[in-house]
Each structure stands twice: as structure tokens, then as C-alpha cells.
Design an enzyme around this catalytic site. Structure first.
Site, short mmCIF file in Angstrom:
data_model
loop_
_atom_site.label_atom_id
_atom_site.label_comp_id
_atom_site.label_asym_id
_atom_site.label_seq_id
_atom_site.Cartn_x
_atom_site.Cartn_y
_atom_site.Cartn_z
N GLU A 12 0.65 -1.22 0.15
CA GLU A 12 0.13 -0.07 -0.13
C GLU A 12 1.13 1.43 -0.13
OE1 GLU A 12 -3.18 1.91 3.18
OE2 GLU A 12 -1.96 0.23 3.81
N LEU A 56 1.46 4.79 1.30
CA LEU A 56 0.91 5.77 2.43
C LEU A 56 1.54 7.29 2.28
CD1 LEU A 56 1.00 3.52 5.50
CD2 LEU A 56 -0.90 4.13 4.07
N ASP A 103 13.93 -3.26 13.37
CA ASP A 103 14.80 -2.24 13.03
C ASP A 103 14.35 -0.77 13.04
OD1 ASP A 103 16.99 -1.32 11.58
OD2 ASP A 103 16.39 -1.88 9.59
#
Length: 309
Positions: free
Chosen positions: A89, A91, A217
């Protein structure tokens, strides 16, 4: 490449928008498609599929908790000449600022999620087992992950272990130091590690560690916000010690003090936190040495010496 994307995404429209960008590891590009905007990461390394599959599994695990927002993963696609693409997706993100405290709370909630599942199961009297692959959320009673993930482009073994210090020594520190040995044969690193390895278990003497689902991370380049709240991305997830997450967050700047105070209001620092934080920073320094070269050697050896004092 765009032809493959069109076929794989079953879209008649595929129009690049914005400038193509990239992190240290992969290139990225946004595309308009029939069903909305997507973001595509491209990497030509032979191990790209393994890397992206680990990232996809990490995003799915984080998403299932329903605690912190991540991009919806869509598909990993092989490139004909080697390498792979990862579609997710799109964003529209901006730099984390207004939502720092909120993210601190969400990361703490993420770290408490598995523990709360255990408490719920105890109340219900259900049997407990390792269940990272099931649709319904299940308590995970081991350290590891159901698939390999990559921190940067280095693959990490996530075999399940019942003991956290053993997992961390073997699959994080030793694995990274084996690469240093192979590439540099650094005598000083080797000698310091042979002493330090024996001292690590005692840093965990009085701490109860419940496996926590980690981003893996969490540096400032992997967090952002939009108008609806914080977003985290580029994970290398596994079930580990919650404190591991905070080391890289504190190392390279980018997180305000309100992120940490919001986090610690939910998960207070346990005795011995500062020393273990250095130990977890050590992993990140060695990982940086492996990725970016000997500029990180000094920091690595300094942290090892401090831990031996």
C-alpha cells in the site's frame, strides 16, 4: 518490469508518480493502479525474494496485532533478470514529530501484546503453544520467528529458542561476527568477543523476559506519521526481548525524549537496563560494520571494551 507489474497486479493503469527514491538497500517507486496507489520496492540482489518475503511476513505479524499502523503488504514478484519487487500500500508519510508520544505508547503496547495474550489464556485455562502462523492470535512462548528476516540485506536465522540469551548470542551477535571474521579476520574483535560471550548470560540474571513481537529495525528512517497517526515500516520482526528494540532507536537520533518517556510509562526500565542497552547497541554497530565498512569498527570495539569493564 512495468509489464510484469501490470500482469501481476491485474491492472490496466500503471502510472508512476513522484520521484523514485531509495534507502540504503532498495529502490522505491509509487504507481497509480486500477485499485489505488501502491508503493513498489525493487532490489536486484539474488537474495531479494528472501528479504522481501521476510519483510512481508513481518508486516503481516505487526498488522495482526492491530496496534500500530503499517503499510498493507500486497505481493512479492520475481524479476526476470534476478532480484524481486515488493508491492505494498502507498501511504503519504511525513517525518515523525507530532505523534512521537503516541508511537512510544504503541510500541510499548506492541511489546506487551504477546504477554497479554498469555494472561488471557491463563484466565481461560487454554493450552499454550508456539503459534505464529495461525489466523487467531496465539501466545508465542519461544524466541524467534516463523521465517527468516533481513536486517538491511543480511539474512537472520530466526530458529525458535526457549532461552533469549542463547538466541541472541547465537543468531544475532555470533552470526554477525562470523561475517566480520570472514571479510576482515579482525583479531581484536575476535579476542574481545571470546571474552564477552562468556559474560553475556550474567547480564540477564534477574530479568524475566516474555517473548515480545518486535519491529526489529526501529531507527528514525523506518518511522513516520500521517494525519491519522504514527506509521512504522521496513520491519525485520521476530519475538525477542523488548529492550532490543530501543537500542537502535536511541543510537542515531531522530526520536524525541517524549517517545521514550511514553514508552517507559508503560514498560519501566528493568534493573541492568543500561548495560543491556549497550549490548543491544553492539549488535547494531556490528551490523553497520558488515553493511557499510570499517567506519563502524571503532564503535564496535569500544562498546565491547565497555561491556567487559
Amino acid at each position: 518490469m512495468e509489464k510484469i507489474l501490470k500482469t501481476e497486479l491485474k491492472t490496466s493503469i500503471l502510472k508512476a508518480f513522484g520521484s523514485s527514491g531509495g534507502g540504503c538497500i532498495s529502490q522505491g517507486q509509487g504507481y497509480e493502479t486500477d485499485s489505488g496507489r501502491v508503493f513498489v520496492k525493487i532490489n536486484h540482489k539474488p537474495q531479494a525474494r528472501k528479504m522481501f518475503e521476510g519483510e512481508m511476513a513481518s508486516l503481516e505479524a505487526l498488522q495482526k496485532t492491530n496496534i500500530v499502523r503499517v503499510p498493507q503488504p500486497i505481493k512479492v514478484i520475481d524479476l526476470p533478470g534476478g532480484g524481486a519487487m515488493f508491492v505494498m500500500e502507498y501511504l503519504k508519510m511525513k517525518h515523525l514529530s507530532r505523534c512521537s508520544s503516541k508511537l512510544g505508547e504503541q510500541i510499548a503496547d506492541l511489546h506487551l501484546y504477546n504477554q497479554k495474550l498469555a494472561e488471557k489464556l491463563r484466565k481461560e485455562g487454554n493450552t499454550i503453544g508456539k503459534g505464529a502462523g495461525h489466523a487467531e492470535a496465539q501466545y508465542v512462548d519461544m524466541f524467534g520467528f516463523h521465517t527468516a528476516t533481513c536486517c538491511g540485506y543480511i539474512p537472520q536465522v530466526n530458529e525458535w529458542h526457549s532461552d533469549w540469551p542463547s538466541f541472541f548470542i547465537r543468531h544475532r551477535l555470533q552470526a554477525q561476527l562470523d561475517l566480520i571474521e570472514k571479510d576482515y579476520g579482525d583479531r581484536e574483535a575476535r579476542e574481545l568477543w571470546s571474552q564477552l560471550k562468556l559474560k553475556i548470560p550474567e547480564m540477564f540474571c534477574d530479568v524475566e523476559i516474555v517473548p515480545a513481537l518486535l519491529h526489529g529495525d526501529l531507527w528514525a528512517g523506518n518511522v513516520a506519521e500521517d494525519d491519522s497517526g504514527p506509521i512504522i515500516f521496513d520491519p525485520a520482526s521476530f519475538y525477542g526481548h523488548s529492550e532490543f528494540e530501543l537500542a537502535i532507536a536511541g543510537m542515531f537520533g531522530g526520536f524525541s525524549s517524549c517517545f521514550f518517556s511514553a514508552y517507559h510509562s508503560k514498560i519501566p526500565k528493568a534493573p541492568g537496563f543500561e548495560k543491556r542497552n549497550k549490548l543491544y547497541q553492539l549488535f547494531n554497530y556490528i551490523n553497520h560494520w558488515n553493511h557499510f565498512g570499517t567506519g563502524y569498527r571503532g564503535s564496535t570495539l569500544n562498546v565491547m571494551r565497555k561491556l567487559l569493564k
